[in-house]
Scaffold this motif. Structure first.
Motif, PDB file in Angstrom:
ATOM      1  N   VAL A 189     -12.268  14.506  14.782  1.00 47.16           N
ATOM      2  CA  VAL A 189     -11.956  14.684  13.420  1.00 47.16           C
ATOM      3  C   VAL A 189     -13.067  15.620  12.658  1.00 47.16           C
ATOM      4  CG1 VAL A 189     -10.532  12.743  13.006  1.00 47.16           C
ATOM      5  CG2 VAL A 189     -12.943  12.532  12.471  1.00 47.16           C
ATOM      6  N   GLU A 190     -14.214  15.704  13.200  1.00 50.80           N
ATOM      7  CA  GLU A 190     -15.283  16.626  12.664  1.00 50.80           C
ATOM      8  C   GLU A 190     -16.265  16.748  13.567  1.00 50.80           C
ATOM      9  OE1 GLU A 190     -18.705  16.295   9.231  1.00 50.80           O
ATOM     10  OE2 GLU A 190     -16.877  15.175   9.189  1.00 50.80           O
ATOM     11  N   ALA A 191     -16.317  18.124  13.930  1.00 52.60           N
ATOM     12  CA  ALA A 191     -17.315  18.621  14.804  1.00 52.60           C
ATOM     13  C   ALA A 191     -18.531  19.512  14.192  1.00 52.60           C
ATOM     14  CB  ALA A 191     -16.722  19.519  15.932  1.00 52.60           C
ATOM     15  N   ALA A 192     -19.739  19.059  14.668  1.00 55.31           N
ATOM     16  CA  ALA A 192     -20.977  19.932  14.005  1.00 55.31           C
ATOM     17  C   ALA A 192     -21.080  21.044  14.980  1.00 55.31           C
ATOM     18  CB  ALA A 192     -21.995  18.995  14.418  1.00 55.31           C
ATOM     19  N   LYS A 242     -23.464  18.982  21.030  1.00 58.99           N
ATOM     20  CA  LYS A 242     -23.368  18.615  19.569  1.00 58.99           C
ATOM     21  C   LYS A 242     -22.710  17.408  19.287  1.00 58.99           C
ATOM     22  CE  LYS A 242     -18.943  21.147  18.758  1.00 58.99           C
ATOM     23  NZ  LYS A 242     -18.327  22.396  18.137  1.00 58.99           N
ATOM     24  N   ARG A 243     -22.844  16.990  18.093  1.00 65.89           N
ATOM     25  CA  ARG A 243     -22.310  15.629  17.688  1.00 65.89           C
ATOM     26  C   ARG A 243     -20.738  15.932  17.130  1.00 65.89           C
ATOM     27  NH1 ARG A 243     -25.888  12.499  13.541  1.00 65.89           N
ATOM     28  NH2 ARG A 243     -25.419  14.456  12.201  1.00 65.89           N
ATOM     29  N   ALA A 244     -19.710  14.898  17.478  1.00 63.14           N
ATOM     30  CA  ALA A 244     -18.386  14.914  16.952  1.00 63.14           C
ATOM     31  C   ALA A 244     -18.000  13.769  16.648  1.00 63.14           C
ATOM     32  CB  ALA A 244     -17.660  15.401  18.024  1.00 63.14           C
ATOM     33  N   LEU A 245     -17.346  13.774  15.392  1.00 62.78           N
ATOM     34  CA  LEU A 245     -16.707  12.369  14.944  1.00 62.78           C
ATOM     35  C   LEU A 245     -15.536  12.053  15.506  1.00 62.78           C
ATOM     36  CD1 LEU A 245     -17.112  10.078  13.042  1.00 62.78           C
ATOM     37  CD2 LEU A 245     -16.176  11.396  11.123  1.00 62.78           C
ATOM     38  N   THR A 257     -13.033  20.702  15.865  1.00 67.43           N
ATOM     39  CA  THR A 257     -11.977  19.810  15.221  1.00 67.43           C
ATOM     40  C   THR A 257     -10.413  19.714  15.711  1.00 67.43           C
ATOM     41  OG1 THR A 257     -13.614  19.884  13.139  1.00 67.43           O
ATOM     42  CG2 THR A 257     -11.305  18.830  12.698  1.00 67.43           C
ATOM     43  N   GLY A 258      -9.728  18.434  15.851  1.00 67.40           N
ATOM     44  CA  GLY A 258      -8.404  18.457  16.241  1.00 67.40           C
ATOM     45  C   GLY A 258      -8.271  18.379  17.679  1.00 67.40           C
TER      46      GLY A 258
END
Length: 243
Positions: A193-196, A208-211, A226-227
């Motif tokens: 849902v969110e990628a840094a 990298k970090r991803a939510l 994202t997605g």
């Protein structure tokens, strides 16, 4: 409202499936819930542990994570087991145990030649329905064969409960119809849902970090955006691949 809708949906699904196979049975049969409520600490306060047949005894050196054992009238699941030597004291095994009644964890030392009573459990597959947002927070499962529902305390899933998804097949270890532990598949598909932004570093390729959609933050390769739907190893929350 969301929980009520999910419960109604689960009940209707159970009713429809049951009716297709057993049209003459009453719907109330399929709405049975086997509740998993914490009991007291002692053997006399836990009749389920007093009535079930015990397994064979084995030595402390053979204890492994996942085993269910009895000690001092209580039933424990072995979480961790590490062998060590204490000079003239001989070999021992340091174990982390979880009290299946309270969920509390304790650490103990066993001699490798110590006699330990192992409890044999039944493992069954269930389908995840929903998690109760009320006071109990119990995880509600359904037997895909009988359509009976089973409420499991969330701590039985440990940290992996964050990966629970609608319709997911999970495994539950039962002792005299009492849930002792629960597990999910080793690999689960999640949505980013969110990628840094990727950070330069020594990694090849850079990570990298991803939510994720379950609220968990993991490390992913730089090309993930994202997605994207990605596969996560639930044993260590590591990235496996993109679907």
């Amino acid at each position: 409202m969301r929980v009520l809708t999910r419960r109604l949906s689960a009940a209707l699904r159970s009713y429809a499936a049951a009716g297709a196979h057993h049209s003459r049975r009453n719907f109330s049969t399929y709405s049975l819930r086997i509740k998993s409520q914490p009991l007291g600490g002692g053997l006399l306060e836990s009749p389920w542990s007093a009535t079930q047949l015990r397994g064979a005894r084995f030595s402390g050196g053979d204890v492994k994570p996942g085993n269910v054992i009895e000690r001092r009238g209580k039933i424990y699941e072995v979480i961790k087991a590490q062998h060590s030597t204490q000079g003239r004291g001989g070999a021992i095994i340091q174990v982390e145990l979880r009290d299946v009644d309270s969920g509390n964890k304790v650490n103990e030392r066993l001699r490798t030649d110590e006699s330990v009573e192992k409890i044999y459990v039944q493992e069954k597959s269930f389908e995840y329905l929903y998690t109760d947002d009320g006071d109990t927070g119990n995880v509600v499962l359904m037997d895909p064969k009988t359509y009976d529902q089973l409420e499991v305390q969330p701590h039985l899933f440990g940290e992996s409960r964050v990966f629970l998804q609608d319709g997911m097949e999970v495994s539950v270890q039962l002792y005299d119809d009492r849930p002792l532990s629960a597990s999910i598949p080793n690999k689960v598909t999640c949505t980013v849902v969110e990628a840094a932004e990727a950070q330069k570093g020594s990694g090849t390729p850079p990570y990298k970090r991803a939510l994720l959609d379950n609220g968990l933050t993991v490390q992913v390769p730089a090309h993930i955006t994202t997605g994207d739907k990605i596969i996560i190893n639930t044993t260590d929350n590591s990235y496996v691949s993109r679907t």
